[in-house]
Structures are given as C-alpha cells and as structure tokens.
Design a protein around this motif. Structure first.
Motif, PDB file in Angstrom:
ATOM      1  N   LEU A   1      27.736  61.578  71.906  1.00  9.09           N
ATOM      2  CA  LEU A   1      28.133  60.839  70.701  1.00  9.09           C
ATOM      3  C   LEU A   1      29.367  61.463  70.059  1.00  9.09           C
ATOM      4  O   LEU A   1      30.229  60.744  69.525  1.00  9.09           O
ATOM      5  CB  LEU A   1      26.971  60.814  69.701  1.00  9.09           C
TER       6      LEU A   1
ATOM      7  N   GLU B   1      32.944  59.460  69.322  1.00  7.47           N
ATOM      8  CA  GLU B   1      33.579  59.384  68.004  1.00  7.47           C
ATOM      9  C   GLU B   1      34.963  60.024  68.019  1.00  7.47           C
ATOM     10  O   GLU B   1      35.908  59.504  67.398  1.00  7.47           O
ATOM     11  CB  GLU B   1      32.685  60.083  66.971  1.00  7.47           C
TER      12      GLU B   1
ATOM     13  N   VAL C   1      13.938  58.011  73.660  1.00  6.86           N
ATOM     14  CA  VAL C   1      14.215  56.807  72.874  1.00  6.86           C
ATOM     15  C   VAL C   1      12.960  55.967  72.701  1.00  6.86           C
ATOM     16  O   VAL C   1      12.682  55.452  71.605  1.00  6.86           O
ATOM     17  CB  VAL C   1      15.340  55.997  73.547  1.00  6.86           C
TER      18      VAL C   1
ATOM     19  N   GLU D   1      10.662  57.715  70.156  1.00  2.85           N
ATOM     20  CA  GLU D   1      11.169  57.573  68.786  1.00  2.85           C
ATOM     21  C   GLU D   1      10.918  56.169  68.246  1.00  2.85           C
ATOM     22  O   GLU D   1      10.620  56.000  67.061  1.00  2.85           O
ATOM     23  CB  GLU D   1      12.664  57.886  68.760  1.00  2.85           C
ATOM     24  N   HIS D   2      11.016  55.162  69.104  1.00  3.03           N
ATOM     25  CA  HIS D   2      10.731  53.792  68.655  1.00  3.03           C
ATOM     26  C   HIS D   2       9.264  53.623  68.303  1.00  3.03           C
ATOM     27  O   HIS D   2       8.924  52.961  67.318  1.00  3.03           O
ATOM     28  CB  HIS D   2      11.126  52.802  69.746  1.00  3.03           C
TER      29      HIS D   2
ATOM     30  N   PRO E   1      17.885  48.826  58.840  1.00  3.25           N
ATOM     31  CA  PRO E   1      18.856  49.475  59.745  1.00  3.25           C
ATOM     32  C   PRO E   1      18.212  50.469  60.708  1.00  3.25           C
ATOM     33  O   PRO E   1      18.698  50.632  61.829  1.00  3.25           O
ATOM     34  CB  PRO E   1      19.818  50.182  58.784  1.00  3.25           C
ATOM     35  N   LEU E   2      17.120  51.114  60.295  1.00  2.84           N
ATOM     36  CA  LEU E   2      16.437  52.040  61.196  1.00  2.84           C
ATOM     37  C   LEU E   2      15.819  51.299  62.380  1.00  2.84           C
ATOM     38  O   LEU E   2      15.897  51.747  63.528  1.00  2.84           O
ATOM     39  CB  LEU E   2      15.361  52.822  60.436  1.00  2.84           C
TER      40      LEU E   2
ATOM     41  N   GLU F   1      16.765  48.316  63.525  1.00  2.00           N
ATOM     42  CA  GLU F   1      17.848  47.781  64.350  1.00  2.00           C
ATOM     43  C   GLU F   1      18.461  48.861  65.242  1.00  2.00           C
ATOM     44  O   GLU F   1      18.782  48.605  66.417  1.00  2.00           O
ATOM     45  CB  GLU F   1      18.934  47.179  63.453  1.00  2.00           C
ATOM     46  N   ALA F   2      18.649  50.085  64.709  1.00  2.61           N
ATOM     47  CA  ALA F   2      19.197  51.172  65.509  1.00  2.61           C
ATOM     48  C   ALA F   2      18.255  51.536  66.648  1.00  2.61           C
ATOM     49  O   ALA F   2      18.691  51.821  67.780  1.00  2.61           O
ATOM     50  CB  ALA F   2      19.455  52.389  64.630  1.00  2.61           C
ATOM     51  N   SER F   3      16.951  51.527  66.385  1.00  2.00           N
ATOM     52  CA  SER F   3      15.982  51.832  67.433  1.00  2.00           C
ATOM     53  C   SER F   3      16.003  50.783  68.531  1.00  2.00           C
ATOM     54  O   SER F   3      15.944  51.108  69.728  1.00  2.00           O
ATOM     55  CB  SER F   3      14.582  51.944  66.817  1.00  2.00           C
TER      56      SER F   3
ATOM     57  N   ALA G   1      18.584  48.902  69.310  1.00  2.00           N
ATOM     58  CA  ALA G   1      19.849  49.056  70.030  1.00  2.00           C
ATOM     59  C   ALA G   1      19.780  50.204  71.033  1.00  2.00           C
ATOM     60  O   ALA G   1      20.318  50.097  72.154  1.00  2.00           O
ATOM     61  CB  ALA G   1      20.983  49.289  69.032  1.00  2.00           C
ATOM     62  N   GLU G   2      19.134  51.309  70.683  1.00  2.00           N
ATOM     63  CA  GLU G   2      18.992  52.423  71.613  1.00  2.00           C
ATOM     64  C   GLU G   2      18.123  52.045  72.808  1.00  2.00           C
ATOM     65  O   GLU G   2      18.394  52.474  73.942  1.00  2.00           O
ATOM     66  CB  GLU G   2      18.412  53.634  70.896  1.00  2.00           C
TER      67      GLU G   2
END
Length: 481
Positions: free
Chosen positions: A97, A101, A178, A181-182, A197-198, A200-202, A204-205
């Motif tokens: 990551l 960036e 991943v 964590e989901h 947002p949490l 959605e991020a999960s 997406a991962e």
C-alpha cells in the motif's frame, strides 16, 4: 503567469518599434532615391504590414489566454507523502500500500507528467525510516559505486522496491486475513454512517483477493453484523423499491442499510425532542432534587449529632441540635414548666438543665423548685387582700384531696407539679372508710413498693383477698383506678 505576460508585452513592443523603423526607412528611401518604382515599394510594404499584423494577432491571442480570469487568491493542494517505517507490517500488505500511494503522488509531478526515475529514487529515500532506510542505503551505495544510479536509475528503484516487498504476505495468507477481518467486522455501537465505509472497504478487499460474494451473501452478512435489534426493523419493512410496482422487503445490503439509516434518524429525532422537553422542565426538577439531597444530608448530620449529645440521657433530658437554627439557644417552655417535653430530642428548643435552673431562679422560685407557680397559687396571691387567702387554702385543699387519674393509672403525669390534682397514692385503705372514699384505695389493692416506687411504669397487679398473703417479698404490687 505574470512573467510570461511581461515577456509577451515586451515582444509586442519590440515589433511595434521595428514597424516604426521600417516606416522611417521607407520615407528615407522615397526621398533619397529616384530609382525603384512605386508599385514595388507598395508591394513590399504590403507584405511587411501583413507579416506584422499576423505576429500582432498571435501575441494578442497568447496574452488573452494568459490573463483571462485573474485573482489575488491562490489555491493549492497540500499532498501528504506516505512514510515507510518499521511499524508497517509485512503481513498486512502495508508495504504494498505504501508503494501504491508513493507512486501515485510521484505521478502528479511536472503537471501530471510524473517524475523521472532519478527524482523518484531520491524522493523514496526521504520517505523511508528505520530498517527500511538502512536497506535503501545499502542498495543505493552499491549502485552508486557501480555507476548504475546514473546509467539506469529505474533499475535501482525496482531493486529497492523488491527488497522491501520481499517479506510481504503470500496470496493465501492475504486471503485468509481478509476473510477473517470481514467475519470479525461488527456494527456494535457505531452509527450507520460510521459502519457503511467499513463494510464497503471490507467488501472491496474481498473482491481484490478474489473472494467476492454475491448480493444475497452480502445481504445475509450485513444482517449478522448489525445485530438482532436492527434485524427486527429490517425484515418487516415493506415498500416500493426503485421503479417497482410491488411492495417487498430489502433484498440487498444497500437496501437494508437504508432502512437502518432511517431508523437511526427517527431515534435521533425522538431523543432530541425528549431532551428539549427535559431542558424546559427538568431544570426545576433537578434543583428540587439537589435541595432535597442537601436537606437529607443536613438531617443525617443533625441526627448523628443528636445521638452523640443525648447518649445516656432520659427522654425528658434529651436535647435537639439543629445546625444554624437560632431556636437552639432558647429554653423549651414545656421542659421549663414541667421538667419534660413530649417531643423529646425532636424538639427544636433547648432542654438544658442549667438553663432551666437559671430560668426558675430568675422567676424567684430558687434552685429547689422544679416548676413554675401553680395557677391556684397565683390566684390566691392576687386575692390576698380581699379574702384571697381563704380561696388559696381551699385550692390547696382541693388539690390534696382529688387524686390525679393519670398519676393513679400510669404512675406519672405530664403536667408534673402544675397538675391541679393530687399525685399522692393512699396506702391506708381504711383511712377514709371501707367504702373506698375519695383519695382511698379500693379493697383488694396494694400500694406500690420496692422498685415500683422508683419505676412508675412497672406492671400493675390485682391483689385479691386470698392471694395477698401469697405474694413473695419485695414483689411490685400496685393498685389501679
């Protein structure tokens, strides 16, 4: 932009000066030379004029583009460079990551044309810390000695990047992490706007590692994460979704999330309304509660002080301690007149013996007196000059003959010495005749003896003729009317 405008204006001024010089040369040539035809001069001047007009038009267009909308306010965006430290975990793909960036920021340089390899290599050194910086320095020195930094800086950058990514997690490790964590993600006390947002991020991962779920799977996963209380709001909800013409419940996690947001908005509105009502009426309630709490604490403090002050005292001798009460210095009238008070320690006035003695001395009764003058005595004193002496004697005689029923029954009288009736128990049954006249005890009753005389509240016993001789010595036997 200002420097560019200045240079363009300078060029325009130079061209205008050149035009003026050409005009002067034309005038001099026409005046000094008779050779050349007028048509040739006119054609040359026309060509020069056309060229100058074309240059002027180009310069004006350039100046117009640069100075269209001028402002004294300059807007800039501050870019935050990522930093590669030892705190970034190799097992959470933090290094990957970081490079994503970092390269994204480098691509914005030079009007989004990006940095060259040498600039990117130097920028990377400024963003490394700890052991990451040590790894960079080792590889950079080696490449610098071999001349590779100048010949092929892009290869040096890729070598350093590969070294940093050497210990990153494998594909299987990332997939397992991943997915775990989901599963562990829960809404809990988060609001819907915080949880969205949490989630959605999960999702997406999951899709990034190839573990994407269907809409139905995401809907069921969302229900598990919001808890049973919100599930009861989501399931029974029926409405028209989109352009549909049939009522149905939520079928995707986005639709379920919309129901949650509406529910939380209603709850927030209800809470705000309740708080508004409480602020208008609750202030007085709070003040009253504080006052009651303060009074309760003061009462507990007074009760504790009273208990300590009246320890070992009789009921009539008890005193009341009232914090800040001016009545505590005043003598209780009942205690002053009768030597006792029916309120006991709850009386707000003083029951001090020394203060009572001083009050009695002040009234002229002396230390031996235990009450104020009786009403009969006062009346007799007033009538001394008009035969009052005889009336006073009759009053004393009445008091001695008429027995107080309270004293005869209970062994005590709350009026004390001020009572108009006699507080003497007749012990001789035959003193006034066997008929039991006034002031005499009835037949079969015995006078108090022993502890009964000292304790007027002792139990009373009826003594019949045959049982009188059977009483044990020292028994408390009294009569009652």
């Amino acid at each position: 932009e200002q420097d560019g405008d200045f240079s363009l204006r300078a060029k325009l001024a130079a061209l205008e000066m050149e035009l003026e010089a050409m005009k002067r040369e034309k005038a001099e040539s026409e005046a000094g030379s008779a050779l050349g035809s007028e048509q040739g001069l006119a054609a040359a001047l026309a060509q020069q004029k056309a060229a100058l007009e074309a240059q002027t038009k180009v310069l004006q267009e350039a100046l117009g583009r640069g100075g269209g909308n001028q402002s004294v306010t300059a807007v800039k965006t501050d870019l935050h460079w990522p930093t590669l430290t030892d705190e970034r975990s190799d097992f959470k793909d933090d290094v990957t990551l970081f490079y994503e960036e970092f390269e994204d920021v480098c691509a914005l340089a030079n009007s989004c044309r990006g940095m060259n390899a040498r600039e990117k290599l130097l920028a990377l050194r400024a963003r490394c810390r700890g052991s990451r910086l040590k790894t960079y320095q080792n590889l950079y020195r080696s490449a610098w000695k071999s001349g590779e930094v100048l010949e092929d800086p892009e290869a040096v950058y890729e070598r350093i990047k590969s070294k940093h990514l050497m210990f990153s997690e494998s594909r299987e490790e990332r997939e397992i992490r991943v997915d775990a964590e989901h599963v562990a993600l829960m809404k809990g006390k988060l609001t819907g706007h915080q949880f969205e947002p949490l989630f959605e991020a999960s999702v997406a991962e999951l899709e990034a590692v190839g573990l994407g779920k269907t809409q139905r799977e995401l809907f069921l996963s969302y229900l598990r994460k919001v808890g049973t209380s919100l599930q009861r709001e989501i399931r029974p909800d029926k409405r028209l979704w989109g352009h549909e013409d049939k009522l149905r419940g939520p079928q995707t996690w986005e639709e379920a999330h919309r129901v949650v947001l509406e529910y939380e908005q209603r709850e927030a509105t209800n809470k705000a309304t309740a708080n508004a009502v409480f602020t208008t009426t609750g202030e007085a309630t709070r003040l009253a509660a504080d006052l009651a709490k303060k009074e309760k604490a003061e009462k507990a403090k007074r009760d504790k002080a009273n208990k300590e002050a009246n320890k070992g005292k009789g009921r009539g001798d008890q005193v009341a301690i009232t914090s800040g009460d001016p009545r505590k210095d005043k003598l209780c009238w009942d205690y002053r007149d009768h030597g006792s008070c029916r309120k006991g320690r709850d009386c707000p006035f003083s029951h001090d013996k020394e203060l009572r003695r001083k009050e009695l001395e002040k009234k002229g009764k002396g230390k031996g007196s235990d009450s104020y003058p009786a009403k009969g005595d006062g009346k007799g004193a007033k009538g001394k000059g008009k035969g009052g002496k005889g009336k006073a004697g009759d009053a004393k005689k009445k008091k001695s003959e008429k027995q107080c029923p309270y004293f005869a029954k209970n062994g005590a009288c709350k009026k004390g010495a001020d009572c108009d009736m006699s507080h003497v128990l007749a012990t001789d049954v035959g003193a006034t005749g066997s008929g039991g006249g006034q002031g005499s005890a009835p037949s079969g009753w015995a006078a108090p003896s022993g502890n009964s005389v000292l304790n007027p509240f002792a139990a009373f016993c009826v003594v019949t003729g045959g049982l009188e001789q059977a009483q044990p010595a020292g028994a408390d036997v009294v009569f009652a009317s």
